[in-house]
Design an enzyme around this catalytic site. Sequence first.
Site: not given
Length: 527
Positions: A68, A182-183, A445, A450-451
């Site tokens: 990434r 965390r992110k 998914g 993420c989508g």
Amino acid sequence: MTDTATTTTSLNKFEKFKAQKDGLAIRGEIEKFAALGWEAMDEIDRDHRLKWVGVFFRPVTPGKFMMRLRMPNGILTSSQIRVLAQVVQRYGDDGCADITTRQNIQLRGIRIEDLPDIFNRFHAVGLTTIQSGMDNVRNITGDPVAGLDADELYDTRELVQQIQDMLTNKGEGNPEFSNLPRKFNIAIAGGRDNSVHAEINDLAFVPAFQEGTEQEFSQAPIFGFNILVGGFFSAKRCEAAIPLNAWVLPEDVVAVCRAVLEVFRDHGPRANRQKSRLMWLIDEWGLEKFRAEVESRLGKSLLPAAAKDEIDWEKRDHIGVYKQKQPGLNYAGLHIPVGRLYAEDMFEIARLAEVYGSSEIRFTVEQNIVIPNISDSRLATFLTEPLLERFSIDPGLLTRSLVSCTGAQFCNFALIETKNRALEMIKALEEDLTFTKPVRIHWTGCPNSCGQPQVADIGLMGTKTRKNGKTLEGVDIYMGGKVGKDAHLGTCIIKGIPCEDLQPILQELLIKNFGAKLKQEALVINS
């Protein structure tokens, strides 16, 4: 850091291995890993620490890693995308790239022995992957038509780059911000249509004019940003960002980012990975205490939020050809089906950007690309290029708004295959139905989202379901997500629909809620 971040006895396994070795230390070991091979690597290094340099082990494709990038404001040069194409080209059928919902790109098929060469190639053209995974700030999003749009309120490009430089020490790695709980996601909106989905970011800046006073400013309204905090998606919880009741001038945005991140780094919860995003700290402290701590780090008080922000347009997808504010120039938005690119596509995109534009390519959060600075005199020829037959400037009304995460083909978290299934189902629905407006359908998914199904008109989240005693791939269906003006998250309306039964259900939802009509019915009415 304060003691809350480092000395608690209830550290989870991630905090323990972060305490053992700084993730950024992995940079000095790449040559060793390349010589060792992936199977001989320490598992923590392979599965986790490599993410600090943007390299992700994927159990579903053992030996073939995902990589990434960091791509502030989603902007690449043609020379950069050509290098990315060269990297994935060498991996044949396994090599491809996916545009992400954060204006970023992920490369697939990467082998560990090639990392030194890849990083050298990246360095030569100014690309970086540093701090793009694990507990770091992810790609910073900005307006995809920044500097091009005559109606924009602020060109976000320079601010986004300044934030990235601060976070990553100009791409060299910055241990100040490489060990968050965390992110963390940051977005800056520069236009009126919320093209960055501000509401789903941990920290977002949206344009707003502050009415001045003689003491503070001149009498004329002053441009700045209202601040939103706490937005996130996770398997445990999804929340829209909330107003911090604060407004800042553009020149203070970078300092505010630093202050917020320092507070999160030093006080954010670290015991439970499922409760470690910024909103959990805000819940624990309350908004006023959180704001006060940010002001303390900033060294000054924040002004109250402007009475209203300037997000007053419906969201644009930027697909098509549009006049720029620069006379005689245009930008073209090309639809990239579910964001998937192969090497030959990337070489061709680089060529188009050089021949017709200014060697620049931009990504959108809808997984599409924008080629700016196409002159009026070259536009007609550009529109005859064969690549536009696949990457259309005028796709179908379902196709143009389709978004999909990686899915089970490459991601071990995914419970279902998404990209190929999404394309097939949209094609079938467009064959059967007519539409009067785009309908945004997002596939993800798994519950990590993420989508982003919660921001879609119709969102589909992968799950496992039972039918006739068998376990099948299925989806939970979300509806009601709103983007642009008055953005808000949708909710789950139906659970556990087998994917094999999904098409007629989607067809019914499209007819009932979005004005779609069966083509046979439309023919009868028109005749």
